[in-house]
Design an enzyme around this catalytic site. Structure first.
Site, PDB file in Angstrom:
ATOM      1  N   GLY A 230       0.820  -1.216   0.000  1.00 18.80           N
ATOM      2  CA  GLY A 230       0.000   0.000   0.000  1.00 18.80           C
ATOM      3  C   GLY A 230       0.851   1.262   0.000  1.00 18.80           C
TER       4      GLY A 230
ATOM      5  N   ASP B  46       1.400   3.568   2.392  1.00 21.95           N
ATOM      6  CA  ASP B  46       2.268   3.751   3.556  1.00 21.95           C
ATOM      7  C   ASP B  46       3.321   2.653   3.644  1.00 21.95           C
TER       8      ASP B  46
ATOM      9  N   ARG C 238      -0.670 -10.136  -0.017  1.00 24.42           N
ATOM     10  CA  ARG C 238      -1.729 -11.102  -0.345  1.00 24.42           C
ATOM     11  C   ARG C 238      -1.775 -11.304  -1.854  1.00 24.42           C
TER      12      ARG C 238
ATOM     13  N   SER D  97      -4.856 -10.538  -8.473  1.00 27.28           N
ATOM     14  CA  SER D  97      -4.811 -10.955  -9.877  1.00 27.28           C
ATOM     15  C   SER D  97      -3.921 -10.040 -10.713  1.00 27.28           C
TER      16      SER D  97
ATOM     17  N   ASP E  82      -2.343 -13.288   4.629  1.00 25.90           N
ATOM     18  CA  ASP E  82      -3.566 -12.490   4.639  1.00 25.90           C
ATOM     19  C   ASP E  82      -4.014 -12.337   6.085  1.00 25.90           C
ATOM     20  N   LEU E  83      -4.459 -11.136   6.444  1.00 27.86           N
ATOM     21  CA  LEU E  83      -4.910 -10.915   7.833  1.00 27.86           C
ATOM     22  C   LEU E  83      -6.129 -11.758   8.174  1.00 27.86           C
TER      23      LEU E  83
ATOM     24  N   THR F 144      -6.643   5.602  13.189  1.00 24.23           N
ATOM     25  CA  THR F 144      -7.038   6.622  12.205  1.00 24.23           C
ATOM     26  C   THR F 144      -7.909   7.724  12.792  1.00 24.23           C
TER      27      THR F 144
ATOM     28  N   GLU G 293     -10.456   8.708  11.467  1.00 25.83           N
ATOM     29  CA  GLU G 293     -11.861   8.322  11.261  1.00 25.83           C
ATOM     30  C   GLU G 293     -12.490   7.839  12.567  1.00 25.83           C
TER      31      GLU G 293
ATOM     32  N   TYR H 101     -15.834   1.305   8.530  1.00 27.25           N
ATOM     33  CA  TYR H 101     -14.368   1.373   8.598  1.00 27.25           C
ATOM     34  C   TYR H 101     -13.929   1.966   9.942  1.00 27.25           C
TER      35      TYR H 101
ATOM     36  N   LYS I  21     -11.947   0.066  13.071  1.00 28.10           N
ATOM     37  CA  LYS I  21     -10.637   0.556  13.523  1.00 28.10           C
ATOM     38  C   LYS I  21     -10.680   0.949  15.004  1.00 28.10           C
TER      39      LYS I  21
ATOM     40  N   HIS J 264      -3.243  11.267   4.928  1.00 29.36           N
ATOM     41  CA  HIS J 264      -1.942  11.595   4.333  1.00 29.36           C
ATOM     42  C   HIS J 264      -1.875  11.001   2.936  1.00 29.36           C
TER      43      HIS J 264
HETATM   44  P1  NDP Z   1      -3.672   1.283   1.299  1.00 25.44           P
HETATM   45  O1  NDP Z   1      -5.080   0.980   0.990  1.00 25.44           O
HETATM   46  O2  NDP Z   1      -2.832   1.984   0.289  1.00 25.44           O
HETATM   47  O3  NDP Z   1      -2.928  -0.083   1.667  1.00 25.44           O
HETATM   48  C1  NDP Z   1      -3.563  -1.095   2.402  1.00 25.44           C
HETATM   49  C2  NDP Z   1      -2.686  -2.317   2.417  1.00 25.44           C
HETATM   50  O4  NDP Z   1      -3.363  -3.373   3.114  1.00 25.44           O
HETATM   51  C3  NDP Z   1      -2.370  -2.874   1.003  1.00 25.44           C
HETATM   52  O5  NDP Z   1      -1.060  -3.350   1.013  1.00 25.44           O
HETATM   53  C4  NDP Z   1      -3.364  -4.027   0.894  1.00 25.44           C
HETATM   54  O6  NDP Z   1      -2.979  -5.007  -0.023  1.00 25.44           O
HETATM   55  C5  NDP Z   1      -3.296  -4.552   2.321  1.00 25.44           C
HETATM   56  N1  NDP Z   1      -4.402  -5.438   2.664  1.00 25.44           N
HETATM   57  C6  NDP Z   1      -5.734  -5.212   2.522  1.00 25.44           C
HETATM   58  N2  NDP Z   1      -6.447  -6.265   2.963  1.00 25.44           N
HETATM   59  C7  NDP Z   1      -5.546  -7.191   3.388  1.00 25.44           C
HETATM   60  C8  NDP Z   1      -5.658  -8.485   3.953  1.00 25.44           C
HETATM   61  N3  NDP Z   1      -6.844  -9.067   4.155  1.00 25.44           N
HETATM   62  N4  NDP Z   1      -4.534  -9.145   4.289  1.00 25.44           N
HETATM   63  C9  NDP Z   1      -3.308  -8.576   4.069  1.00 25.44           C
HETATM   64  N5  NDP Z   1      -3.144  -7.360   3.525  1.00 25.44           N
HETATM   65  C10 NDP Z   1      -4.242  -6.668   3.191  1.00 25.44           C
HETATM   66  O7  NDP Z   1      -3.662   2.087   2.683  1.00 25.44           O
HETATM   67  P2  NDP Z   1      -2.621   3.180   3.217  1.00 25.44           P
HETATM   68  O8  NDP Z   1      -1.249   2.757   2.895  1.00 25.44           O
HETATM   69  O9  NDP Z   1      -3.091   4.517   2.831  1.00 25.44           O
HETATM   70  O10 NDP Z   1      -2.876   3.069   4.781  1.00 25.44           O
HETATM   71  C11 NDP Z   1      -2.131   2.176   5.590  1.00 25.44           C
HETATM   72  C12 NDP Z   1      -2.885   1.929   6.888  1.00 25.44           C
HETATM   73  O11 NDP Z   1      -3.087   3.154   7.570  1.00 25.44           O
HETATM   74  C13 NDP Z   1      -4.277   1.326   6.714  1.00 25.44           C
HETATM   75  O12 NDP Z   1      -4.486   0.461   7.813  1.00 25.44           O
HETATM   76  C14 NDP Z   1      -5.210   2.521   6.803  1.00 25.44           C
HETATM   77  O13 NDP Z   1      -6.466   2.117   7.276  1.00 25.44           O
HETATM   78  C15 NDP Z   1      -4.467   3.375   7.810  1.00 25.44           C
HETATM   79  N6  NDP Z   1      -4.657   4.808   7.705  1.00 25.44           N
HETATM   80  C16 NDP Z   1      -4.395   5.460   6.525  1.00 25.44           C
HETATM   81  C17 NDP Z   1      -4.490   6.819   6.444  1.00 25.44           C
HETATM   82  C18 NDP Z   1      -4.224   7.563   5.170  1.00 25.44           C
HETATM   83  O14 NDP Z   1      -4.614   8.747   5.099  1.00 25.44           O
HETATM   84  N7  NDP Z   1      -3.565   6.962   4.207  1.00 25.44           N
HETATM   85  C19 NDP Z   1      -4.869   7.620   7.638  1.00 25.44           C
HETATM   86  C20 NDP Z   1      -5.079   6.843   8.830  1.00 25.44           C
HETATM   87  C21 NDP Z   1      -4.956   5.490   8.838  1.00 25.44           C
HETATM   88  P3  NDP Z   1      -3.353  -4.888  -1.597  1.00 25.44           P
HETATM   89  O15 NDP Z   1      -2.266  -4.056  -2.200  1.00 25.44           O
HETATM   90  O16 NDP Z   1      -3.367  -6.292  -2.036  1.00 25.44           O
HETATM   91  O17 NDP Z   1      -4.696  -4.221  -1.679  1.00 25.44           O
HETATM   92  P1  GDR Z   2     -11.247   9.465   3.827  1.00 27.74           P
HETATM   93  O1  GDR Z   2     -10.571   9.743   2.405  1.00 27.74           O
HETATM   94  O2  GDR Z   2     -12.611   8.969   3.722  1.00 27.74           O
HETATM   95  O3  GDR Z   2     -11.031  10.713   4.632  1.00 27.74           O
HETATM   96  O4  GDR Z   2     -10.369   8.266   4.384  1.00 27.74           O
HETATM   97  P2  GDR Z   2     -11.195   9.996   0.969  1.00 27.74           P
HETATM   98  O5  GDR Z   2     -10.119  10.596   0.174  1.00 27.74           O
HETATM   99  O6  GDR Z   2     -11.847   8.768   0.439  1.00 27.74           O
HETATM  100  O7  GDR Z   2     -12.346  11.077   1.248  1.00 27.74           O
HETATM  101  C1  GDR Z   2     -12.053  12.367   1.762  1.00 27.74           C
HETATM  102  C2  GDR Z   2     -13.276  13.238   1.660  1.00 27.74           C
HETATM  103  O8  GDR Z   2     -13.548  13.524   0.282  1.00 27.74           O
HETATM  104  C3  GDR Z   2     -14.944  13.413   0.062  1.00 27.74           C
HETATM  105  N1  GDR Z   2     -15.193  13.144  -1.358  1.00 27.74           N
HETATM  106  C4  GDR Z   2     -14.799  12.070  -2.034  1.00 27.74           C
HETATM  107  N2  GDR Z   2     -14.075  10.990  -1.646  1.00 27.74           N
HETATM  108  C5  GDR Z   2     -13.773  10.056  -2.582  1.00 27.74           C
HETATM  109  N3  GDR Z   2     -13.022   8.998  -2.234  1.00 27.74           N
HETATM  110  N4  GDR Z   2     -14.226  10.155  -3.877  1.00 27.74           N
HETATM  111  C6  GDR Z   2     -14.969  11.216  -4.305  1.00 27.74           C
HETATM  112  O9  GDR Z   2     -15.345  11.278  -5.462  1.00 27.74           O
HETATM  113  C7  GDR Z   2     -15.258  12.226  -3.337  1.00 27.74           C
HETATM  114  N5  GDR Z   2     -15.925  13.398  -3.401  1.00 27.74           N
HETATM  115  C8  GDR Z   2     -15.885  13.945  -2.203  1.00 27.74           C
HETATM  116  C9  GDR Z   2     -15.380  12.285   0.979  1.00 27.74           C
HETATM  117  O10 GDR Z   2     -16.781  12.296   1.163  1.00 27.74           O
HETATM  118  C10 GDR Z   2     -14.557  12.615   2.218  1.00 27.74           C
HETATM  119  O11 GDR Z   2     -15.212  13.554   2.996  1.00 27.74           O
HETATM  120  C11 GDR Z   2      -8.945   8.260   4.249  1.00 27.74           C
HETATM  121  C12 GDR Z   2      -8.505   6.787   4.131  1.00 27.74           C
HETATM  122  O12 GDR Z   2      -7.134   6.769   3.826  1.00 27.74           O
HETATM  123  C13 GDR Z   2      -8.734   6.064   5.442  1.00 27.74           C
HETATM  124  O13 GDR Z   2      -8.165   4.753   5.360  1.00 27.74           O
HETATM  125  C14 GDR Z   2      -8.057   6.853   6.559  1.00 27.74           C
HETATM  126  O14 GDR Z   2      -8.247   6.215   7.799  1.00 27.74           O
HETATM  127  C15 GDR Z   2      -8.605   8.277   6.603  1.00 27.74           C
HETATM  128  O15 GDR Z   2      -8.348   8.888   5.346  1.00 27.74           O
HETATM  129  C16 GDR Z   2      -7.939   9.116   7.686  1.00 27.74           C
END
Ligand code: NDP
Ligand code: GDR
Length: 342
Positions: free
Chosen positions: A11, A13, A33, A36, A58-59, A125, A127, A148, A152, A179
């Site tokens: 992912g 991060d 994990r 495809s 896989d978790l 998070t 959230e 979600y 969390k 971020h």
């Molecule tokens: P991403 O969605 O980019 O990455 C998620 C990762 O989890 C991917 O590597 C994904 O694999 C893997 N994954 C999903 N399901 C499973 C599973 N069942 N078993 C093993 N691996 C799995 O998220 P971010 O990197 O943005 O975020 C990292 C973490 O931080 C997450 O837990 C997210 O909820 C949390 N978070 C993120 C924030 C953000 O703003 N980015 C803010 C706060 C918290 P695959 O590539 O196969 O999908």
């Molecule tokens: P968020 O991120 O829900 O904060 O979760 P996202 O970018 O999906 O949404 C941010 C805000 O934008 C509004 N929005 C839209 N969002 C998406 N995805 N697509 C759209 O077309 C759109 N239009 C408006 C949303 O309603 C929302 O208010 C992210 C994820 O990384 C989580 O895993 C993490 O925990 C939180 O940030 C902190």
């Protein structure tokens, strides 16, 4: 040499954290994990050079976690794996619970059975704060509104706070606010905006269709945030840390900043679902659709990261305009050179 196991290494991060830990001299192992398509698109700097070891798992699969832990024997575990899309979690709530809540439970139980001294970082998070009054810090009440956020929060309460208090384990968390980066998933609003507007600028798309423009988020740069994760696990005692910039912007402001970065300023016309964003030459490039609204919205997130700044000596770097420009420039360059967006 310290050994780190990262779940979610593929992912956003996970990719930055693996690079950071390799720079810090760690032996890095990542749980991947089966998918495809190519799961390693973000890991060019890590996997292609055989710098990190990949373990399939896989978790949702306890046996796979047990094997991954036996093979990697980590001193530190970073649990970044999650179903991280809030919008999708309304459609697939069981999946969010299964991975984001039970997944952490499986990992922690298997890990401490093998090594009670292991240090575990959980990706909590903002959230979890949901409707809680901004600015939010470690003492703010939690009030999640999505499957979600609920999963969390339950993971945070049961396996981070709960296990720490009951069993004295080293389990810590970062409560990270949004971020972003050029490696952000294309489904999240920041990257959806920067990638689609870059396409429009290059004549590869006509419109960007969004949901709620008024939601406010505290947006930082992922490259800075993974450094906080590492520092959290180097503390003497495990704790929870809000990581945020302390500045919040609406989705609308994000769109405006991205348009400005592409030298394609827009003005807004109409309201509600009929609102559009129009360029100086009268072209409608932003429209609104109900499809992208959520059943319940988190309206206003603004983090107060005083604890992290004081105890971890953590700082964020590039600012809102810098972040938007970094993402826009990256998408524009990729598209201009006919590279696929991942
Ligand atoms: P991403 O969605 O980019 O990455 C998620 C990762 O989890 C991917 O590597 C994904 O694999 C893997 N994954 C999903 N399901 C499973 C599973 N069942 N078993 C093993 N691996 C799995 O998220 P971010 O990197 O943005 O975020 C990292 C973490 O931080 C997450 O837990 C997210 O909820 C949390 N978070 C993120 C924030 C953000 O703003 N980015 C803010 C706060 C918290 P695959 O590539 O196969 O999908
Ligand atoms: P968020 O991120 O829900 O904060 O979760 P996202 O970018 O999906 O949404 C941010 C805000 O934008 C509004 N929005 C839209 N969002 C998406 N995805 N697509 C759209 O077309 C759109 N239009 C408006 C949303 O309603 C929302 O208010 C992210 C994820 O990384 C989580 O895993 C993490 O925990 C939180 O940030 C902190």
């Amino acid at each position: 040499m310290k050994r780190a196991l990262i779940t979610g290494i593929t992912g956003q991060d996970g990719s930055y954290l693996s690079e950071h830990l390799l720079n810090e001299g760690y032996d890095v192992w990542g749980l991947v994990r089966r998918t495809s398509n190519n799961p390693f698109s973000r890991l060019e700097n890590v996997v292609n050079h055989n710098k990190a070891h990949i373990l399939y798992g896989d978790l949702r699969d306890t046996g796979s976690l047990a094997r991954a832990l036996d093979e990697s024997q980590p001193d530190e575990i970073y649990n970044l794996a999650a179903q991280s899309d809030v919008w999708v979690s309304f459609k697939c709530p069981e999946e969010a619970q299964e991975i984001n809540y039970y997944g952490l439970g499986r990992l922690v139980n298997e890990a401490v059975k093998r090594n009670p001294k292991v240090r575990i970082y959980q990706a909590s998070t903002s959230e979890m704060f949901g409707k809680s009054q901004p600015p939010q810090n470690e003492t703010s009440p939690f009030a999640p509104v999505s499957p979600y956020g609920e999963a969390k929060l339950k993971a945070h309460q049961d396996f981070v706070e709960g296990y720490r208090e009951r069993f004295g384990l080293f389990i810590a968390s970062g409560i990270l606010f949004n971020h972003e980066s050029p490696r952000r998933g294309l489904n999240f609003v920041s990257r959806k905006v920067t990638s689609t507007l870059a396409k429009i600028k290059l004549g590869l798309a006509d419109t960007l269709t969004l949901g709620n423009l008024e939601a406010k988020r505290d947006w930082g740069y992922a490259g800075d945030y993974v450094k906080a994760m590492h520092r959290i696990l180097q503390q003497e005692k495990p704790g929870d840390y809000v990581i945020a910039t302390g500045e919040s912007h609406t989705v609308r402001e994000f769109v405006e900043a991205a348009c400005a970065a592409l030298d394609m300023p827009i003005t807004w016309k109409g309201s509600g679902l009929e609102e559009v964003g129009v360029t100086a030459d009268g072209k409608t490039i932003v429209t609104i659709s109900k499809e992208f609204y959520r059943p319940v919205e988190v309206d206003y997130l603004l983090g107060d990261a005083t604890k992290a700044r004081t105890e971890l000596n953590w700082t964020d770097g590039i600012g809102f305009a810098g972040l938007v420009k970094l993402m826009v420039d990256s998408d524009y360059e990729l598209l201009k050179n006919n590279r696929a967006l991942t």
